[in-house]
Motif scaffolding. Structure first.
Motif, PDB file in Angstrom:
ATOM      1  N   MET A 242       0.838  -1.198   0.000  1.00 25.54           N
ATOM      2  CA  MET A 242       0.000   0.000   0.000  1.00 25.54           C
ATOM      3  C   MET A 242       0.869   1.242   0.000  1.00 25.54           C
ATOM      4  O   MET A 242       2.050   1.197   0.374  1.00 25.54           O
ATOM      5  CB  MET A 242      -0.885   0.024   1.257  1.00 25.54           C
ATOM      6  N   SER A 243       0.268   2.353  -0.393  1.00 30.33           N
ATOM      7  CA  SER A 243       0.961   3.631  -0.233  1.00 30.33           C
ATOM      8  C   SER A 243       1.002   3.957   1.258  1.00 30.33           C
ATOM      9  O   SER A 243       0.215   3.403   2.046  1.00 30.33           O
ATOM     10  CB  SER A 243       0.207   4.732  -0.981  1.00 30.33           C
TER      11      SER A 243
ATOM     12  N   GLU B 149      -0.115   6.452   2.834  1.00 36.86           N
ATOM     13  CA  GLU B 149      -1.417   6.971   3.269  1.00 36.86           C
ATOM     14  C   GLU B 149      -2.441   5.850   3.392  1.00 36.86           C
ATOM     15  O   GLU B 149      -3.210   5.798   4.364  1.00 36.86           O
ATOM     16  CB  GLU B 149      -1.920   8.034   2.273  1.00 36.86           C
ATOM     17  N   GLU B 150      -2.455   4.949   2.417  1.00 38.91           N
ATOM     18  CA  GLU B 150      -3.384   3.819   2.453  1.00 38.91           C
ATOM     19  C   GLU B 150      -3.091   2.902   3.652  1.00 38.91           C
ATOM     20  O   GLU B 150      -4.022   2.413   4.299  1.00 38.91           O
ATOM     21  CB  GLU B 150      -3.282   3.008   1.159  1.00 38.91           C
ATOM     22  N   TYR B 151      -1.820   2.713   3.906  1.00 37.36           N
ATOM     23  CA  TYR B 151      -1.411   1.836   5.002  1.00 37.36           C
ATOM     24  C   TYR B 151      -1.891   2.378   6.343  1.00 37.36           C
ATOM     25  O   TYR B 151      -2.492   1.645   7.143  1.00 37.36           O
ATOM     26  CB  TYR B 151       0.107   1.699   4.990  1.00 37.36           C
TER      27      TYR B 151
ATOM     28  N   GLU C  96      -4.266   4.482   6.882  1.00 38.30           N
ATOM     29  CA  GLU C  96      -5.734   4.495   6.911  1.00 38.30           C
ATOM     30  C   GLU C  96      -6.277   3.091   7.179  1.00 38.30           C
ATOM     31  O   GLU C  96      -7.279   2.933   7.902  1.00 38.30           O
ATOM     32  CB  GLU C  96      -6.285   5.042   5.595  1.00 38.30           C
TER      33      GLU C  96
END
Length: 350
Positions: A166-167, A169-171, A173
Motif C-alpha cells: 500500500m501507499s 497513506e493507504e497503510y 488508513e
C-alpha cells in the motif's frame, strides 16, 4: 571467658551481616525487570505451536505462587514504565492473546491463585466464530476484577507485511479503520474501549506505532522474547511466549531468570531495513565490563559470537536476508549476578 563471649557475639554479628548481604545480593539479582508472559490456547492439541496444557499451566502458576513472584495487573506495569520507576524483584504480568474459548480454562486456574491477567481480544472472531469467546463468557470475565482486556485488532492481519502493498497513506488508513472497527465492537461488548494493544503476530512498524499513538493507545505489546525494565518504551513492551516447546517448565524458569541487557542504541532500527543485507548489526550497552560471552542472534543464521569494541557489540559480513521477517537478539552473561541478559527487536525486508 569474657573473651569467648565477645568472640561469640562477634561471630553472630558477622553471620548476621553476611546473611543480610547475601539477601541483598539475591534481591538485586532479581530487581529491575518484569516478565510479561503471553499465552494463546489451552488444551488445544490441534494447535501444538500455540497451545499449552492446563496441567503445565497450573504447574507454572503454582511455581509463581510458591517462589515469591508478584503477579501484577498490566496497568501497574504501565505505571512503572510511564514513571520510570524501578520494577520490584520477581514481577510478572500474565497476558492471553486472541480470546479463544479455552481462555475460560485458564481463567479458572488464574482465579484459584488470585492472579490478575489481561486478555487481548481479536475482535472479528469474538462472539462470532465457535473457537472464540462468546458474549456470555465475556460477561463472566467482565465481572471479575482480576480480568482486564486489550485490543488485538479486528482482522488480525499481517500488518507489517501489508506496508509493502500500500501507499503510506493507504497503510495508515487501513490500520486506523481496522482499529476503529475493533473499538466499536469492544464498546458494544465491554461497554468501554481499552487503550492497550497487542500487535497481531507480534509484528510492528513505525507507521503502525504512529497511528496507534495518535488514537490514544497508552501501551502496545510485541512478542519479542525478552523481559522489560523501566527503560522499555511503552509502544514496544516485549513478552515471553509460553507456547508449544517453549511451554516447558525448564523454559519457563529460564525466562523468569533472564535480565534485560541495558542497550543504549542499536543498528539496524526496528521495522523495514533500508539496506539488505544490513552492513552491520550492533548494539551499544551500558556497563560493558560486567557483560561476558556475548552473542548476537539473527533468525536466518542463529547465534554468533559477538565482536566487541569498548561498549559496542557487533557482527558484520552478513549475507543478503531471504526471510521477510528477522528477529535480532543479543545475549550476554552478567558476571556480577551470574544471570544471562538479553535484548531483542524485529526487522523486515521488502
Amino acid at each position: 571467658m569474657k573473651r569467648l563471649k565477645l568472640l561469640s557475639k562477634l561471630t553472630i554479628l558477622l553471620n548476621t551481616i553476611t546473611a543480610a548481604f547475601l539477601l541483598l545480593i539475591s534481591i538485586k539479582a532479581y530487581a529491575g525487570y518484569a516478565t510479561v508472559l503471553i499465552y494463546h490456547r489451552f488444551d488445544e492439541d490441534k494447535y501444538p505451536t500455540t497451545s499449552v496444557s492446563t496441567e503445565i499451566f497450573e504447574k507454572q502458576m503454582k511455581y509463581l505462587k510458591e517462589n515469591g513472584y508478584k503477579v501484577i495487573p498490566l496497568k501497574q506495569l504501565i505505571y512503572y514504565l510511564e514513571t520510570k520507576k524501578e520494577i520490584p524483584p520477581r514481577t510478572v504480568v500474565i497476558t492471553i492473546d486472541d480470546g479463544y474459548r479455552s481462555t475460560m480454562k485458564a481463567y479458572r486456574i488464574l482465579k484459584k491463585y488470585g492472579f490478575p491477567f489481561t486478555v487481548f481480544l481479536g475482535m472479528e472472531g469474538i462472539d462470532r466464530y465457535p473457537a472464540f469467546l462468546t458474549k456470555e463468557e465475556l460477561e463472566i470475565l467482565k465481572k471479575d476484577k482480576l480480568v482486564s482486556f486489550g485490543n488485538h485488532s479486528y482482522s488480525h492481519a499481517r500488518f507489517a507485511r501489508l506496508m509493502t502493498k500500500m501507499s503510506p497513506e493507504e497503510y495508515e488508513e487501513f490500520i486506523r479503520k481496522d482499529t476503529q472497527k475493533a473499538e466499536r465492537k469492544l464498546k458494544k461488548l465491554l461497554g468501554y474501549i481499552p487503550k492497550v494493544y497487542a500487535y497481531p503476530y507480534g509484528e510492528y512498524t513505525k507507521p503502525y506505532i504512529k497511528v496507534l499513538k495518535s488514537m490514544g493507545y497508552k501501551a502496545m505489546l510485541s512478542q519479542d522474547p525478552q523481559n522489560v525494565d523501566k527503560n522499555t518504551p511503552l509502544y514496544l513492551i516485549q513478552r515471553q511466549a509460553i507456547v508449544g516447546s517453549w511451554a516447558s517448565m525448564k523454559h519457563f524458569k529460564i525466562v523468569l531468570n533472564t535480565e534485560v541487557l541495558p542497550v543504549i542504541s542499536h543498528t539496524p532500527d526496528i521495522g523495514y531495513l533500508s539496506k539488505n543485507p544490513p552492513e552491520i548489526i550492533q548494539v551499544k550497552i551500558k556497563n560493558p565490563r560486567i557483560y561476558k560471552n556475548c552473542q548476537i542472534y539473527l533468525t536466518e543464521i542463529g547465534w554468533e559470537r559477538a565482536k566487541r569494541k569498548d561498549d559496542i557489540l557487533y557482527i558484520d559480513g552478513i549475507q543478503k536476508l531471504r526471510k521477510w521477517r528477522n528477529r535480532i537478539g543479543v545475549k550476554c552473561f552478567n558476571s556480577r549476578t551470574g544471570k544471562r541478559a538479553t535484548f531483542f527487536w524485529s526487522v523486515y525486508t521488502r
